[in-house]
Write an enzyme that holds these catalytic residues in place. Structure first.
Site, PDB file in Angstrom:
ATOM      1  N   ARG A 179      45.676  43.452  33.862  1.00 21.09           N
ATOM      2  CA  ARG A 179      44.753  44.289  33.099  1.00 21.09           C
ATOM      3  C   ARG A 179      44.294  45.485  33.917  1.00 21.09           C
ATOM      4  NH1 ARG A 179      39.829  42.664  32.146  1.00 21.09           N
ATOM      5  NH2 ARG A 179      39.449  44.136  30.444  1.00 21.09           N
ATOM      6  N   LYS A 206      41.984  31.869  40.267  1.00 19.72           N
ATOM      7  CA  LYS A 206      42.879  32.356  39.216  1.00 19.72           C
ATOM      8  C   LYS A 206      44.238  31.671  39.285  1.00 19.72           C
ATOM      9  CE  LYS A 206      44.339  36.584  36.902  1.00 19.72           C
ATOM     10  NZ  LYS A 206      44.048  38.018  36.749  1.00 19.72           N
ATOM     11  N   ARG A 260      32.199  40.400  36.390  1.00 18.46           N
ATOM     12  CA  ARG A 260      32.002  39.745  37.686  1.00 18.46           C
ATOM     13  C   ARG A 260      30.852  38.753  37.573  1.00 18.46           C
ATOM     14  NH1 ARG A 260      28.477  41.153  41.606  1.00 18.46           N
ATOM     15  NH2 ARG A 260      28.150  43.221  40.681  1.00 18.46           N
TER      16      ARG A 260
END
Length: 329
Positions: free
Chosen positions: A125, A189, A326
Site C-alpha cells: 500500500r 505482519k 499507527r
C-alpha cells in the site's frame, strides 16, 4: 546477478532438497565448476539460502517447494475450479498485480489468477515495496470484474476474512487483521492485501486483488524489512502448509467470495471481520498527509470505513485510501 535460464535450471535441480556436488551440477548443466558457483551465488542474491559442504556439495538450507500448477488445480473444489478462467505461473514478474492490470486493460475476464516465484517490483500500500525472495512465499493476484465501482466498497476487508479461513483450514490459527489490509500474528505482519481497480467506459470496473503471505523469510531479507514481521515457518514450524496447498486453500475461499461479493457486500463478512480485528478498542493515530487524528477504534462500517471515537467524544470515519494507521504505545 541476472535470474536467467541457467539459474532457473539450477533452482529446479536443488528443489529436490538433496545434496549435489559441483561436479554433478557442472555435468547436468553443461557448464564449468566456476559457472556453477556463479549460478549458486545468483540464487543466493535472490534469497535462496544454500549450504556448501566439502565432500557433499550444495543443498538448499530451507526445504524448497516450487509452484506447481497441476498440484494447485488438483486441490481446488469442483465448484471453485469452474470460477478459474486461467492460472498463470511465472518464474519471475515485475508484480503479479501489475501483470493482471495489464491483462485487465486487454479485456481479460474475471477469474484470471497470477502467481510468481519472485517479483522484481512487488507492491504494498501507499507505494511501498513488497520484498519478494525467490521460491519462499506466496505472491498471488486475482482479476475480477464488477458492473459498478461502488459494489467493491470494503472488498479488501472481506478478502482478509477469506484468507484467514484458508489459513485455518491449513491448520494455522491465531492470525488477526489490522484495518485495512494487514494479516497479523501476535502483532507482527504475516501478510498484506492490495486492491487495484480501473474504471471502464461502460461503467464497470476491473479489480485486481493482490495477496502476499510470508511463508519463509530468509534472514538476509528479514533484515531489510522495516517493520515487525513473522512467517508461517515461525508460526507453525514443520506444520506450516506447503505453498501449493496454501494457494489452493486461498483460491477455494477467495474465488467464491469475489464471485458473490456484488450481491453480499461487506455486511456478510463484517461479524467475522470484527472478531479478527487486532485493533478493536485500541488507541491509534490516523495520518492523512500532514494531519494526524488520535482516537480509539470503535467499529468498521458496512462500506469498510474505520470509525474512531476521538478524544473530544466525536466519532469520525476514515476511508483507507492513502491513510496510514499507527497504534499508540
Amino acid at each position: 546477478m541476472q535470474y536467467d535460464e541457467l539459474t532457473k535450471t539450477l533452482l529446479h535441480v536443488l528443489s529436490d532438497n538433496g545434496f549435489h556436488s559441483g561436479t554433478e551440477l557442472a555435468g547436468r548443466l553443461g557448464i564449468s565448476r566456476t559457472a556453477v558457483w556463479k549460478a549458486v551465488r545468483a540464487l543466493e542474491l535472490r534469497g535462496i539460502e544454500i549450504a556448501a559442504l566439502p565432500g557433499r556439495g550444495y543443498r538448499v538450507v530451507q526445504p524448497l517447494e516450487l509452484l506447481n500448477e497441476t498440484a494447485i488445480r488438483a486441490a481446488l473444489k469442483p465448484e471453485v475450479a469452474c470460477l478459474l478462467s486461467a492460472l498463470h505461473v511465472y518464474d519471475e514478474l515485475d508484480s503479479t498485480n501489475t501483470h493482471l492490470m495489464r491483462l485487465a486493460a486487454e479485456r481479460a475476464p474475471s477469474g484470471v489468477v497470477c502467481l510468481a516465484e519472485t517479483q522484481t517490483a512487488g507492491k504494498g500500500r501507499i507505494g511501498r515495496t513488497w520484498l519478494s525472495p525467490l521460491g519462499a512465499n506466496v505472491y498471488l493476484s486475482v482479476l475480477w470484474r464488477y458492473d459498478d465501482h461502488a459494489l467493491i466498497a470494503g472488498l479488501s476487508l472481506a478478502v482478509g476474512v477469506a484468507v484467514i479461513r484458508a489459513l485455518e483450514k491449513c491448520g494455522v490459527v491465531g492470525v488477526g487483521l489490522k484495518w485495512p489490509n494487514d494479516l497479523l500474528w501476535e502483532g507482527r505482519k504475516l501478510g498484506g492485501i492490495l486492491l487495484e481497480a480501473s474504471g471502464e467506459a461502460h461503467g464497470g470496473c476491473a479489480v485486481v486483488v493482490g495477496l502476499g503471505i510470508n511463508r519463509y523469510i530468509p534472514s538476509a531479507v528479514g533484515r531489510e524489512i522495516d517493520q515487525a514481521w513473522v512467517d508461517l515457518s515461525t508460526v507453525a514450524g514443520e506444520s506450516a502448509p506447503s505453498r501449493n496447498r496454501l494457494i489452493a486453500s486461498i483460491l477455494n475461499e477467495l474465488l467464491p467470495l469475489l464471485n458473490d461479493y456484488q450481491h453480499t457486500g461487506l455486511r456478510h463478512y463484517l461479524p467475522e471481520w470484527r472478531r479478527y480485528h487486532h485493533l478493536n478498542g485500541r488507541e491509534v493515530v490516523v495520518r492523512q498527509g500532514d494531519i494526524e487524528t488520535v482516537g480509539t477504534v470503535a467499529d468498521i462500517t458496512e462500506e469498510g470505513l474505520l470509525v474512531l471515537t476521538c478524544k473530544d467524544g466525536k466519532r469520525r470515519e476514515f476511508a483507507s485510501g492513502d491513510v496510514q494507521l499507527r497504534v499508540v504505545g
